[in-house]
Scaffold this active site. Structure first.
Site, mmCIF file in Angstrom:
data_model
loop_
_atom_site.group_PDB
_atom_site.id
_atom_site.type_symbol
_atom_site.label_atom_id
_atom_site.label_comp_id
_atom_site.label_asym_id
_atom_site.label_seq_id
_atom_site.Cartn_x
_atom_site.Cartn_y
_atom_site.Cartn_z
ATOM 1 C CE1 TYR A 1 -4.048 -1.896 5.486
ATOM 2 C CE2 TYR A 1 -3.191 0.229 4.787
ATOM 3 C CZ TYR A 1 -3.757 -0.992 4.483
ATOM 4 O OH TYR A 1 -4.023 -1.316 3.163
ATOM 5 C CB SER B 1 -0.847 -0.002 1.275
ATOM 6 O OG SER B 1 -1.477 1.254 1.466
#
Ligand code: NAP
Length: 260
Positions: free
Chosen positions: A164, A151
């Site tokens: 995250y 990501s």
């Protein structure tokens, strides 16, 4: 190409979202696909049927990627059905249940994200790599590839989901490590870094990103879609990008492009 010659790809979290976009792109390219998810198989009948309509043989493996004990059964099922595995796409991943500020976030959320986003894919890669090495030794023409879906959060600091970000930064290092280790066996390892992609994961933050996109968050002024990531993975998984193991491909519409 005869059925026995068709390459086989495992896409974790391939039942919806980005993973399904990747599985669809690989199926359209002539690969057979194994998709994985947490739901029971009857709940994923629709995506399975869509992949079959593209001419692919499809196997669904219900498994929790964070549960290392589930990995063996999944790989045994693939061996039993196809006898080979050419491509691994480590895509399954979760966002925190609650986006909590760094000063409030819990160790439970941290542990959950590390388990599913980092530890699980890391050890799945280890198990698959051992099998790919066997296949390569048996057939020098065997053309494998491993693609990690990380990501933009691997590099962009979001203080309301540090867990995250750290899990995805870890995936970035895992890509480099596995690329370095598997080079001698002819297995390239790549990473795609999606930006803001329209899926169930981002459904709850639509308004936030609509606004940011309107304000110029990305160079290409739109949401990303799973097909954008699917196209990139096809390039990486089919040997079209050569001499490039360890490469990181941003699929983020220019979100991480430095601008002045
Ligand atoms: P999504 O729409 O929430 O879909 C998640 C997929 O992963 C589903 O197929 C789900 O299976 C599966 N999954 C979740 N936890 C799992 C587990 N423990 N074991 C096995 N499968 C599991 O997510 P997405 O947006 O497509 O995201 C896919 C990947 O891209 C993730 O790694 C995410 O971090 C990354 N990413 C997403 C974005 C974005 O903007 N959407 C941006 C950058 C990176 P079930 O259907 O059975 O629940």
């Amino acid at each position: 190409m005869s059925k026995a010659d068709r390459r086989v790809a495992l896409v974790t979290g391939g039942s919806r979202g980005i993973g399904f976009g990747v599985a669809r792109a690989l199926a359209a390219e002539g690969l057979d696909v194994v998709i994985n998810g947490r739901r029971p198989e009857p709940d994923v009948a629709e995506p399975i049927a869509e992949l079959r309509s593209l001419g692919a043989q499809v196997l669904y493996c219900r498994a929790d990627i964070g549960e290392l004990a589930d990995h063996g059964a999944m790989l045994d099922a693939i061996r039993g059905r196809f006898g080979r595995l050419d491509v691994l796409v480590n895509n399954a991943g979760v966002a925190p249940d609650v986006r909590a500020d760094l000063l409030d976030a819990t160790p439970e959320s941290f542990d959950r994200l590390m388990r599913i986003n980092l530890r699980g894919p890391y050890f799945l890669t280890q198990a698959v790599a051992r099998w790919m090495i066997e296949q390569r030794k048996a057939d020098q023409g065997f053309q494998a590839a491993i693609v990690n879906v990380s990501s933009v959060s691997a590099t962009e600091a979001s203080v309301n989901r540090g867990d995250y970000c750290i899990s995805k930064a870890g995936v970035g290092m895992a890509t480099q490590l596995w690329a370095a280790r598997l080079g001698e066996f002819g297995v390239p390892v790549f990473e795609v870094r999606p930006g803001v992609i329209r899926t169930d994961m981002t459904a709850g933050v639509t308004d936030k990103y609509d606004k940011l996109l309107a304000e110029g968050l990305t160079v290409e002024p739109r949401w990303g879609v799973p097909e954008d990531v699917g196209r990139a993975v096809v390039v990486l998984a089919t040997g079209k990008l050569t001499y490039a193991t360890g490469a990181v491909l941003p699929i983020d519409g220019g979100l991480t492009l430095r601008r002045l």
